[in-house]
Design an enzyme around this catalytic site. Structure first.
Site, mmCIF file in Angstrom:
data_model
loop_
_atom_site.group_PDB
_atom_site.id
_atom_site.type_symbol
_atom_site.label_atom_id
_atom_site.label_comp_id
_atom_site.label_asym_id
_atom_site.label_seq_id
_atom_site.Cartn_x
_atom_site.Cartn_y
_atom_site.Cartn_z
ATOM 1 C CB THR A 74 -5.733 5.049 -8.366
ATOM 2 O OG1 THR A 74 -5.387 6.235 -7.647
ATOM 3 C CG2 THR A 74 -6.456 5.407 -9.655
ATOM 4 C CG HIS A 89 -4.769 -0.360 4.687
ATOM 5 N ND1 HIS A 89 -4.010 0.049 3.607
ATOM 6 C CD2 HIS A 89 -5.738 -1.145 4.183
ATOM 7 C CE1 HIS A 89 -4.509 -0.483 2.499
ATOM 8 N NE2 HIS A 89 -5.559 -1.220 2.828
ATOM 9 C CG HIS A 101 -6.915 8.860 -0.375
ATOM 10 N ND1 HIS A 101 -7.053 7.532 -0.754
ATOM 11 C CD2 HIS A 101 -7.042 9.579 -1.510
ATOM 12 C CE1 HIS A 101 -7.223 7.467 -2.055
ATOM 13 N NE2 HIS A 101 -7.226 8.696 -2.554
ATOM 14 C CG ASP A 109 -2.257 13.892 -5.526
ATOM 15 O OD1 ASP A 109 -3.216 13.241 -5.091
ATOM 16 O OD2 ASP A 109 -1.646 13.581 -6.575
ATOM 17 C CB CYS A 125 0.732 1.377 4.507
ATOM 18 S SG CYS A 125 -0.956 1.151 5.116
ATOM 19 C CB CYS A 134 -0.922 0.012 1.218
ATOM 20 S SG CYS A 134 -1.799 1.582 1.384
#
Ligand code: AMP
Ligand code: ZN
Length: 111
Positions: free
Chosen positions: A94, A46, A99, A30, A7, A4
């Site tokens: 994606t 998560h 988030h 981003d 993570c 991930c």
């Protein structure tokens, strides 16, 4: 969670520009901005999607919304901002670690 991206960012395995971090979540830039300012608020835990949230996850989401309000001016978002959660395939999610996108720094196109 293995494999991930978020993570891995949290533990520093993948580099990022962290603008805020506490015991529950972080805010990073981003990597592929779609607005002049495009940040992502990422809970430490998560959870892939909203329906996988626990009560504790919901507490953190509430805290994130509250904190974004507190931090907005310092992040250059004093004129307003847009928050987006892409949930699942139809929304084009994606990264399967829940988030919140934070976009602003310019006049955004109407939705
Ligand atoms: P979503 O499409 O809602 O799942 O959003 C995932 C977002 O993560 C996209 O806007 C990507 O540009 C962003 N992203 C992917 N990898 C990274 C990274 N290594 N650092 C920062 N942002 C990333
Ligand atoms: Zn994750």
């Amino acid at each position: 969670m293995e494999d991930c991206i978020f993570c891995k960012i949290r533990v520093g395995e993948i580099p990022s520009t962290k603008l805020y971090e506490d015991e529950d979540f972080m805010i990073i830039k981003d990597i592929n901005p779609v607005a002049k300012i495009h940040l992502i608020a990422i809970p430490n835990e998560h959870y892939a999607t909203l329906e996988m949230q626990t009560e504790e996850g919901a507490r953190v989401l509430g805290k994130i919304l509250n904190k974004i309000g507190d931090l907005a001016d310092g992040l250059g978002l004093e004129n307003g901002y847009r928050l987006v959660i892409n949930q699942g395939e139809d929304a084009g999610q994606t990264v399967h670690h829940l988030h919140i996108h934070i976009m602003g720094g310019e006049k955004l196109k109407n939705m």
